[in-house]
Write a protein that holds these residues in place. Structure first.
Motif, PDB file in Angstrom:
ATOM      1  N   TYR A 212      38.034  45.612  30.761  1.00 13.36           N
ATOM      2  CA  TYR A 212      38.916  46.547  31.549  1.00 13.36           C
ATOM      3  C   TYR A 212      40.569  46.289  31.270  1.00 13.36           C
ATOM      4  CZ  TYR A 212      34.540  46.024  33.964  1.00 13.36           C
ATOM      5  OH  TYR A 212      33.087  46.244  34.376  1.00 13.36           O
ATOM      6  N   PRO A 213      41.397  47.371  31.165  1.00 14.60           N
ATOM      7  CA  PRO A 213      42.901  47.166  30.930  1.00 14.60           C
ATOM      8  C   PRO A 213      43.422  46.495  32.299  1.00 14.60           C
ATOM      9  CG  PRO A 213      42.039  49.252  30.498  1.00 14.60           C
ATOM     10  CD  PRO A 213      40.691  48.527  30.800  1.00 14.60           C
ATOM     11  N   ALA A 214      42.909  46.534  33.402  1.00 12.63           N
ATOM     12  CA  ALA A 214      43.436  45.997  34.553  1.00 12.63           C
ATOM     13  C   ALA A 214      43.416  44.391  34.349  1.00 12.63           C
ATOM     14  CB  ALA A 214      42.798  46.481  35.739  1.00 12.63           C
ATOM     15  N   SER A 215      42.406  44.023  33.622  1.00 10.72           N
ATOM     16  CA  SER A 215      42.479  42.613  33.433  1.00 10.72           C
ATOM     17  C   SER A 215      43.434  41.952  32.661  1.00 10.72           C
ATOM     18  CB  SER A 215      41.212  42.083  32.685  1.00 10.72           C
ATOM     19  OG  SER A 215      41.087  42.556  31.610  1.00 10.72           O
ATOM     20  N   LEU A 216      44.460  42.654  31.999  1.00  8.56           N
ATOM     21  CA  LEU A 216      45.295  42.263  31.067  1.00  8.56           C
ATOM     22  C   LEU A 216      46.837  42.451  31.968  1.00  8.56           C
ATOM     23  CD1 LEU A 216      44.778  44.534  27.959  1.00  8.56           C
ATOM     24  CD2 LEU A 216      44.186  42.435  28.355  1.00  8.56           C
ATOM     25  N   VAL A 217      46.635  42.561  33.409  1.00  8.02           N
ATOM     26  CA  VAL A 217      47.852  42.420  34.167  1.00  8.02           C
ATOM     27  C   VAL A 217      48.107  40.932  34.577  1.00  8.02           C
ATOM     28  CG1 VAL A 217      48.844  43.070  36.524  1.00  8.02           C
ATOM     29  CG2 VAL A 217      47.403  44.829  34.995  1.00  8.02           C
ATOM     30  N   ASN A 218      48.921  40.627  33.970  1.00 11.33           N
ATOM     31  CA  ASN A 218      49.208  39.164  34.371  1.00 11.33           C
ATOM     32  C   ASN A 218      50.829  38.627  34.302  1.00 11.33           C
ATOM     33  OD1 ASN A 218      48.592  36.195  34.729  1.00 11.33           O
ATOM     34  ND2 ASN A 218      48.158  35.930  32.672  1.00 11.33           N
ATOM     35  N   PRO A 219      51.465  39.151  35.275  1.00 13.16           N
ATOM     36  CA  PRO A 219      52.932  38.989  35.138  1.00 13.16           C
ATOM     37  C   PRO A 219      53.249  37.474  35.489  1.00 13.16           C
ATOM     38  CG  PRO A 219      52.196  39.901  37.157  1.00 13.16           C
ATOM     39  CD  PRO A 219      51.073  40.100  36.171  1.00 13.16           C
ATOM     40  N   ASP A 220      54.292  36.927  35.030  1.00 11.99           N
ATOM     41  CA  ASP A 220      54.640  35.519  35.164  1.00 11.99           C
ATOM     42  C   ASP A 220      55.686  35.397  36.465  1.00 11.99           C
ATOM     43  OD1 ASP A 220      56.896  33.197  33.564  1.00 11.99           O
ATOM     44  OD2 ASP A 220      55.567  33.064  34.826  1.00 11.99           O
ATOM     45  N   THR A 221      54.965  35.732  37.531  1.00 18.50           N
ATOM     46  CA  THR A 221      55.546  35.591  39.006  1.00 18.50           C
ATOM     47  C   THR A 221      54.560  35.350  40.106  1.00 18.50           C
ATOM     48  OG1 THR A 221      56.710  37.181  40.596  1.00 18.50           O
ATOM     49  CG2 THR A 221      55.043  38.028  39.173  1.00 18.50           C
ATOM     50  N   PRO A 222      55.349  34.734  40.849  1.00 12.51           N
ATOM     51  CA  PRO A 222      54.353  34.254  42.351  1.00 12.51           C
ATOM     52  C   PRO A 222      53.998  35.585  43.033  1.00 12.51           C
ATOM     53  CG  PRO A 222      56.668  33.539  42.452  1.00 12.51           C
ATOM     54  CD  PRO A 222      56.347  34.126  41.131  1.00 12.51           C
ATOM     55  N   ASP A 223      54.747  36.396  42.766  1.00 12.23           N
ATOM     56  CA  ASP A 223      54.671  37.798  43.750  1.00 12.23           C
ATOM     57  C   ASP A 223      53.579  38.943  42.743  1.00 12.23           C
ATOM     58  OD1 ASP A 223      57.867  37.911  45.038  1.00 12.23           O
ATOM     59  OD2 ASP A 223      55.993  37.435  45.786  1.00 12.23           O
ATOM     60  N   PHE A 224      52.321  38.243  42.527  1.00 10.10           N
ATOM     61  CA  PHE A 224      51.307  39.267  41.894  1.00 10.10           C
ATOM     62  C   PHE A 224      50.488  39.217  42.998  1.00 10.10           C
ATOM     63  CE2 PHE A 224      48.517  41.367  39.597  1.00 10.10           C
ATOM     64  CZ  PHE A 224      47.659  40.546  38.786  1.00 10.10           C
ATOM     65  N   ILE A 225      50.105  40.289  43.735  1.00 10.35           N
ATOM     66  CA  ILE A 225      49.551  40.388  44.883  1.00 10.35           C
ATOM     67  C   ILE A 225      48.307  41.474  44.669  1.00 10.35           C
ATOM     68  CG2 ILE A 225      49.345  40.631  47.319  1.00 10.35           C
ATOM     69  CD1 ILE A 225      52.242  39.550  47.161  1.00 10.35           C
ATOM     70  N   TRP A 226      46.912  41.250  45.054  1.00  6.21           N
ATOM     71  CA  TRP A 226      45.744  42.179  45.035  1.00  6.21           C
ATOM     72  C   TRP A 226      45.970  42.677  46.477  1.00  6.21           C
ATOM     73  CZ3 TRP A 226      42.397  44.324  41.216  1.00  6.21           C
ATOM     74  CH2 TRP A 226      42.696  43.711  40.111  1.00  6.21           C
ATOM     75  N   PHE A 227      46.173  43.785  47.137  1.00  2.85           N
ATOM     76  CA  PHE A 227      45.997  44.118  48.481  1.00  2.85           C
ATOM     77  C   PHE A 227      44.856  45.000  48.379  1.00  2.85           C
ATOM     78  CE2 PHE A 227      49.955  43.288  50.494  1.00  2.85           C
ATOM     79  CZ  PHE A 227      51.109  43.276  49.607  1.00  2.85           C
ATOM     80  N   LEU A 228      43.795  44.143  49.142  1.00  2.26           N
ATOM     81  CA  LEU A 228      42.233  44.728  49.051  1.00  2.26           C
ATOM     82  C   LEU A 228      41.835  45.346  50.551  1.00  2.26           C
ATOM     83  CD1 LEU A 228      40.586  42.210  46.749  1.00  2.26           C
ATOM     84  CD2 LEU A 228      41.405  44.451  46.078  1.00  2.26           C
ATOM     85  N   ASP A 229      41.100  46.415  50.793  1.00  2.00           N
ATOM     86  CA  ASP A 229      40.536  46.407  52.172  1.00  2.00           C
ATOM     87  C   ASP A 229      39.050  45.500  52.196  1.00  2.00           C
ATOM     88  OD1 ASP A 229      39.104  49.889  52.050  1.00  2.00           O
ATOM     89  OD2 ASP A 229      38.813  48.058  50.717  1.00  2.00           O
ATOM     90  N   GLU A 230      38.585  45.449  53.243  1.00  2.00           N
ATOM     91  CA  GLU A 230      37.460  44.684  53.042  1.00  2.00           C
ATOM     92  C   GLU A 230      36.026  45.235  52.268  1.00  2.00           C
ATOM     93  OE1 GLU A 230      37.194  42.294  57.344  1.00  2.00           O
ATOM     94  OE2 GLU A 230      35.947  44.010  57.230  1.00  2.00           O
ATOM     95  N   GLU A 231      36.302  46.426  52.090  1.00  2.42           N
ATOM     96  CA  GLU A 231      35.158  47.045  51.171  1.00  2.42           C
ATOM     97  C   GLU A 231      35.539  46.810  49.900  1.00  2.42           C
ATOM     98  OE1 GLU A 231      33.910  51.242  53.877  1.00  2.42           O
ATOM     99  OE2 GLU A 231      35.250  51.128  51.932  1.00  2.42           O
ATOM    100  N   ALA A 232      36.611  46.931  49.337  1.00  2.00           N
ATOM    101  CA  ALA A 232      36.977  46.767  48.037  1.00  2.00           C
ATOM    102  C   ALA A 232      36.900  44.981  47.650  1.00  2.00           C
ATOM    103  CB  ALA A 232      38.381  46.926  47.609  1.00  2.00           C
ATOM    104  N   ALA A 233      36.889  44.063  48.794  1.00  2.00           N
ATOM    105  CA  ALA A 233      36.819  42.784  48.652  1.00  2.00           C
ATOM    106  C   ALA A 233      35.321  42.303  49.051  1.00  2.00           C
ATOM    107  CB  ALA A 233      37.860  42.082  49.485  1.00  2.00           C
ATOM    108  N   SER A 234      34.306  43.305  49.220  1.00  2.00           N
ATOM    109  CA  SER A 234      33.303  42.705  49.581  1.00  2.00           C
ATOM    110  C   SER A 234      32.223  41.834  48.663  1.00  2.00           C
ATOM    111  CB  SER A 234      32.269  44.137  50.052  1.00  2.00           C
ATOM    112  OG  SER A 234      32.461  44.991  48.851  1.00  2.00           O
ATOM    113  N   GLU A 235      32.581  41.709  47.231  1.00  2.00           N
ATOM    114  CA  GLU A 235      31.868  40.899  46.545  1.00  2.00           C
ATOM    115  C   GLU A 235      32.667  39.637  46.237  1.00  2.00           C
ATOM    116  OE1 GLU A 235      29.489  44.637  44.014  1.00  2.00           O
ATOM    117  OE2 GLU A 235      30.119  42.537  43.014  1.00  2.00           O
ATOM    118  N   LEU A 236      33.712  39.527  46.841  1.00  4.31           N
ATOM    119  CA  LEU A 236      34.603  38.305  46.609  1.00  4.31           C
ATOM    120  C   LEU A 236      34.169  37.026  47.444  1.00  4.31           C
ATOM    121  CD1 LEU A 236      38.122  39.547  46.431  1.00  4.31           C
ATOM    122  CD2 LEU A 236      36.634  39.119  44.488  1.00  4.31           C
TER     123      LEU A 236
END
Ligand code: 6PG
Length: 236
Positions: A212-236
């Protein structure tokens, strides 16, 4: 990487809007790149309607992470979506809006936009540095317009590249990996149960996440945030 889970899409819109405001409410001029697709619509509506007057938009420059190669009045246009849900509702100077010209020749536009970023943004190791890049996640694991069948575009030397949607063939202009991973802050906006499996795989480095191209997103910053709703987070 930080994961922020909101109960509903509206709660996520509020959480992201407060984060956005905290990033752009400074004395300095900020440069923000936005993504298209469906997820941002309600979030942009919320940002404009609940915080639009609290932000000094004369200090905020808006760019795009990617654009579909269509006319700006076309329903497919990311510019049109953003104008309808955000820009038309806020007091932002026209000169602060730097759209990708989807109607122009894709390769010429990728070159023009790449040079525009070099001209207008500060650079970090020679790479244009955004204050914030807002990303979405496709069902196939794509982000920006870098799709699983064209992951080599991520490593392009250029700031922008030309891609094609894997099924429709629609041409796209997109930021490349070096620009995305150089940003001071990166926010994924992801909603819906259909994204839950891929969110788990990417954020937990499980299964086929490397595809997945999205797995390559890895900026060197503390401000790297996944904003998820409960549905998108339902397997975490
Ligand atoms: C685009 C986007 C793209 C989008 C994802 C997620 O032009 O389509 O920039 O990268 O963020 O496809 O889209 P949804 O939010 O519609 O699921």
């Amino acid at each position: 990487m930080e994961i922020r889970i909101s109960k509903t899409k509206e709660d996520l819109a509020s959480a992201f809007s407060i984060f956005f405001k905290s990033l752009v409410q400074s004395d300095k001029v900020t440069h923000v790149a936005l993504s298209g697709g469906n997820s941002p619509r309600k979030i942009f509506d919320h940002l404009a309607e609940n915080h639009g007057e609290e932000i000094d938009w004369t200090k905020v420059n808006i760019y795009w992470v990617d654009e579909r190669c269509v006319h700006p009045l076309n329903e497919e246009s990311n510019f049109k979506m953003t104008r309808d849900h955000l820009l038309s509702k806020i007091n932002i100077p026209e000169e602060n809006i730097h759209r990708m010209r989807g109607e122009d020749n894709p390769h010429e536009e990728a070159k023009r936009y790449g040079e525009l970023l070099d001209k207008l943004l500060p650079a970090e190791n020679g790479v244009p540095e955004f204050d914030l890049i807002v990303l979405g996640l496709g069902d196939d694991g794509h982000t920006a317009s870098i799709f699983p069948d064209s992951m080599e575009l991520w490593d392009s030397e250029e700031n922008c590249a030309v891609a094609a949607h894997p099924t429709s063939g629609q041409k796209r202009v997109t930021l490349t990996g070096k620009v995305i991973n150089t940003a001071q802050a990166v926010a994924f906006l992801v909603t819906g149960e259909n994204k839950a499996k891929i969110v788990r795989e990417i954020t937990r480095h499980q299964g086929d996440y490397k595809k997945y191209p999205a797995s390559l997103v890895n900026p060197d910053t503390p401000d790297f945030i996944w904003f998820l709703d409960e549905e998108a987070a339902s397997e975490l």
